[in-house]
Design an enzyme around this catalytic site. Structure first.
Site, PDB file in Angstrom:
ATOM      1  CB  THR A 151    -107.430  -7.713  36.673  1.00 51.27           C
ATOM      2  OG1 THR A 151    -106.833  -7.741  35.394  1.00 51.27           O
ATOM      3  CG2 THR A 151    -106.363  -7.779  37.739  1.00 51.27           C
ATOM      4  CB  VAL A 180     -96.464  -5.419  31.133  1.00 56.69           C
ATOM      5  CG1 VAL A 180     -96.751  -5.348  32.625  1.00 56.69           C
ATOM      6  CG2 VAL A 180     -95.406  -6.480  30.849  1.00 56.69           C
ATOM      7  N   GLY A 181     -99.807  -4.968  31.413  1.00 56.76           N
ATOM      8  CA  GLY A 181    -100.843  -3.981  31.739  1.00 56.76           C
ATOM      9  C   GLY A 181    -100.545  -3.289  33.059  1.00 56.76           C
ATOM     10  CG  ASP A 182    -103.913  -2.004  35.251  1.00 58.39           C
ATOM     11  OD1 ASP A 182    -104.165  -2.760  34.298  1.00 58.39           O
ATOM     12  OD2 ASP A 182    -104.616  -1.950  36.276  1.00 58.39           O
ATOM     13  CB  THR A 202    -110.242  -4.585  37.153  1.00 56.13           C
ATOM     14  OG1 THR A 202    -110.478  -5.439  36.030  1.00 56.13           O
ATOM     15  CG2 THR A 202    -111.574  -4.119  37.681  1.00 56.13           C
ATOM     16  N   GLY A 205    -105.664  -1.596  31.013  1.00 57.64           N
ATOM     17  CA  GLY A 205    -104.406  -1.224  31.665  1.00 57.64           C
ATOM     18  C   GLY A 205    -103.752  -0.012  31.039  1.00 57.64           C
TER      19      GLY A 205
HETATM   20  C1  SD4 Z   1    -104.722  -5.352  32.025  1.00 57.09           C
HETATM   21  N1  SD4 Z   1    -106.060  -4.342  33.733  1.00 57.09           N
HETATM   22  O1  SD4 Z   1    -103.882  -6.223  31.796  1.00 57.09           O
HETATM   23  C2  SD4 Z   1    -105.696  -5.594  33.131  1.00 57.09           C
HETATM   24  C3  SD4 Z   1    -106.858  -6.327  32.565  1.00 57.09           C
HETATM   25  C4  SD4 Z   1    -108.047  -6.225  33.430  1.00 57.09           C
HETATM   26  O2  SD4 Z   1    -110.182  -6.435  33.880  1.00 57.09           O
HETATM   27  O3  SD4 Z   1    -108.132  -5.714  34.466  1.00 57.09           O
HETATM   28  N2  SD4 Z   1    -109.103  -6.629  33.104  1.00 57.09           N
HETATM   29  O4  SD4 Z   1    -104.810  -4.310  31.388  1.00 57.09           O
END
Ligand code: SD4
Length: 319
Positions: A151, A180-182, A202, A205
């Site tokens: 991310t 949905v992630g973080d 990143t 999440g």
């Molecule tokens: C998620 N944190 O959707 C994001 C994915 C991510 O590096 O950061 N990837 O969980």
């Protein structure tokens, strides 16, 4: 006053390089964030952000993005938005709203459409090939569909002392529809307060959210930790807690910046990279190592940078 900008991963460096010129010309931190993240979103070979992002398990690209203004604490976010060119711009626009500033799915699509944001089919042929390949490998080799993600998360400090933060991602490859992630969640994927500093994360999440890690880093900086101390402590503590309580911890990587332009970085994996620039430092990519629970980093070698470019642009082959 100093300015500074820091972001997760190597992929942010071109955007940061562009935003530096704006920060040098006294542009607001928020504009620098939008400019830099849009550039990452637009580049088709970055397969976890914006155009070219990898799809969910149904082959659809669902994007999450967020923006926060460190002066007013205004937040704007979208989750599961489809087929809009720059989710970061939609998130930034939403941060003007007193209510309804975090929209998901078709609500986010409708808002973006009504507000004149550009619609683009975000699923590229290359992303389709990655998807087909992963489907095949998952069936044949039993791979985890969730491996692989990056991310973009960013924090900027401008010449007026104002700060802003933003994130943008296609989330985990092969995620469930609606997951949905973080990244769009305030306090987990990002947080910024111009009176202290900001942080962004990143990784997995589902695990980053368990520690509200970006807020935790800003809280530690407020209590007097340096950015590096805050980043180390937040990642170490969450990593340990996850292992103690759940026997495993997903990838956790963070970058942070205080309102003096000092930065910190921590990760529980090897190979996390980040990009940073300040009024006295050219845009630079660093690569991190995690040695015995401590994060160290060094400037990315030309060899590393060349291998990166080759890897992200090489043809996708099926064995
Ligand atoms: C998620 N944190 O959707 C994001 C994915 C991510 O590096 O950061 N990837 O969980």
């Amino acid at each position: 006053m100093k300015w500074a900008i820091i972001a997760t991963w190597r992929m942010a460096v071109e955007g940061i390089t562009k935003a530096c010129k704006s920060l040098e010309d006294k542009a607001p931190a928020g504009d620098a964030i939008e400019e830099a993240i849009s550039m990452v979103e637009d580049y088709p070979f970055y397969k976890s952000v914006g155009y070219g992002g990898l799809p969910n398990e149904n082959g659809e690209v669902e994007l999450d993005a967020a923006y926060m203004d460190g002066d007013t604490l205004s937040i704007g976010a979208v989750a599961g938005i489809r087929d809009f060119k720059n989710p970061i711009s939609v998130a930034k626009k939403l941060s003007d709203e007193r209510f309804n500033c975090f929209l998901v799915g078709t609500g986010a699509d409708e808002y973006a459409h009504k507000n004149g944001f550009e619609r683009v089919n975000m699923l590229t042929d290359r992303a389709k090939m990655h998807y087909k390949k992963r489907v095949k490998e998952t069936v044949e080799k039993g791979l985890s569909p969730y491996d692989g993600h990056d991310t973009v998360g960013m924090i900027a400090l401008d010449a007026n002392g104002s700060m802003a933060s933003g994130t943008s991602t296609s989330g985990l490859f092969m995620k469930r529809k609606g997951r949905v992630g973080d990244s769009p969640v305030c306090g987990s994927g990002f947080y910024v307060d111009s009176e202290v500093g900001g942080a962004t994360a990143t990784g997995l999440g589902e695990d980053l959210m368990k520690g509200c890690i970006s807020y935790e880093i800003v809280r530690l900086m407020k209590e007097g930790c340096t950015p590096q101390e805050a980043a180390d402590k937040a990642v170490e503590d969450l990593n340990e807690k996850l292992i103690k309580k759940r026997k495993k911890a997903g990838d956790l990587s963070v970058v942070c910046l205080n309102n003096k332009g000092e930065f910190g970085v921590a990760t529980n994996i090897d190979g996390f990279s980040f990009s940073v620039a300040t009024d006295s430092k050219e845009p630079t990519v660093y690569v991190c190592k995690n040695v015995d629970g401590k994060t160290t980093y060094e400037v990315a070698s030309q060899e590393w940078l060349d291998a990166y470019t080759k890897r992200i642009t090489s043809p996708i082959t099926f064995d």
